[in-house]
Design a protein around this motif. Sequence first.
Motif, mmCIF file in Angstrom:
data_model
loop_
_atom_site.group_PDB
_atom_site.id
_atom_site.type_symbol
_atom_site.label_atom_id
_atom_site.label_comp_id
_atom_site.label_asym_id
_atom_site.label_seq_id
_atom_site.Cartn_x
_atom_site.Cartn_y
_atom_site.Cartn_z
ATOM 1 N N ILE A 16 0.833 -1.201 0.000
ATOM 2 C CA ILE A 16 0.000 0.000 0.000
ATOM 3 C C ILE A 16 0.869 1.254 0.000
ATOM 4 N N LEU A 17 1.886 1.287 0.850
ATOM 5 C CA LEU A 17 2.768 2.453 0.918
ATOM 6 C C LEU A 17 3.531 2.650 -0.388
ATOM 7 N N ALA A 18 4.046 1.574 -0.971
ATOM 8 C CA ALA A 18 4.773 1.688 -2.241
ATOM 9 C C ALA A 18 3.866 2.262 -3.326
ATOM 10 N N GLY A 19 2.616 1.849 -3.349
ATOM 11 C CA GLY A 19 1.664 2.386 -4.320
ATOM 12 C C GLY A 19 1.411 3.870 -4.100
ATOM 13 N N ALA A 20 1.302 4.258 -2.846
ATOM 14 C CA ALA A 20 1.084 5.673 -2.534
ATOM 15 C C ALA A 20 2.292 6.515 -2.936
ATOM 16 N N TRP A 21 3.487 6.005 -2.704
ATOM 17 C CA TRP A 21 4.686 6.747 -3.063
ATOM 18 C C TRP A 21 4.882 6.828 -4.580
ATOM 19 N N ARG A 22 4.398 5.856 -5.318
ATOM 20 C CA ARG A 22 4.466 5.939 -6.782
ATOM 21 C C ARG A 22 3.446 6.935 -7.302
ATOM 22 N N GLY A 23 2.334 7.073 -6.608
ATOM 23 C CA GLY A 23 1.303 8.011 -7.020
ATOM 24 C C GLY A 23 0.541 7.506 -8.230
ATOM 25 N N SER A 24 -0.209 8.398 -8.823
ATOM 26 C CA SER A 24 -1.056 8.007 -9.946
ATOM 27 C C SER A 24 -0.400 8.257 -11.298
ATOM 28 N N GLY A 25 0.848 8.702 -11.293
ATOM 29 C CA GLY A 25 1.541 8.976 -12.548
ATOM 30 C C GLY A 25 1.743 7.723 -13.383
ATOM 31 N N THR A 26 1.686 7.902 -14.675
ATOM 32 C CA THR A 26 1.920 6.776 -15.570
ATOM 33 C C THR A 26 3.411 6.652 -15.843
ATOM 34 N N GLY A 27 3.799 5.562 -16.427
ATOM 35 C CA GLY A 27 5.198 5.367 -16.797
ATOM 36 C C GLY A 27 5.971 4.515 -15.815
ATOM 37 N N TRP A 28 5.416 4.208 -14.665
ATOM 38 C CA TRP A 28 6.113 3.351 -13.718
ATOM 39 C C TRP A 28 6.198 1.943 -14.279
ATOM 40 N N ARG A 29 7.355 1.343 -14.153
ATOM 41 C CA ARG A 29 7.575 -0.024 -14.635
ATOM 42 C C ARG A 29 8.089 -0.891 -13.498
ATOM 43 N N GLU A 30 7.530 -2.071 -13.400
ATOM 44 C CA GLU A 30 8.048 -3.003 -12.405
ATOM 45 C C GLU A 30 9.240 -3.708 -13.026
ATOM 46 N N LEU A 31 10.360 -3.677 -12.312
ATOM 47 C CA LEU A 31 11.575 -4.300 -12.803
ATOM 48 C C LEU A 31 11.694 -5.715 -12.245
ATOM 49 N N PRO A 32 12.278 -6.618 -13.019
ATOM 50 C CA PRO A 32 12.429 -7.994 -12.527
ATOM 51 C C PRO A 32 13.396 -8.042 -11.356
#
Length: 84
Positions: free
Chosen positions: A67-83
């Motif tokens: 939940i915290l990681a999602g909040a810190w990423r925010g609603s901006g697009t372009g985030w990629r999960e890295l392997p």
Amino acid sequence: MRAGGPLRYRRRVIVEEHWWNGDRTTRGRRDVYIRTDGRQWQVQAQIGGATGRSKIQDCPSRGAATILAGAWRGSGTGWRELPR
């Protein structure tokens, strides 16, 4: 919260999840990590690449860390999960 620096775990640390905002410049790069040693959970938000600043928050569970990681990423697009 602690300033960036080495984490002090008693056991081996595993990066469970890592996201990157896609910015290739050092100044604009942002990373968010969820880490655990099997007992403790932490989320780290890092700005400016490996030599930049970071903020670390302890979490009581994996769910809270997610939940915290999602909040810190925010609603901006372009985030990629890295392997891992």
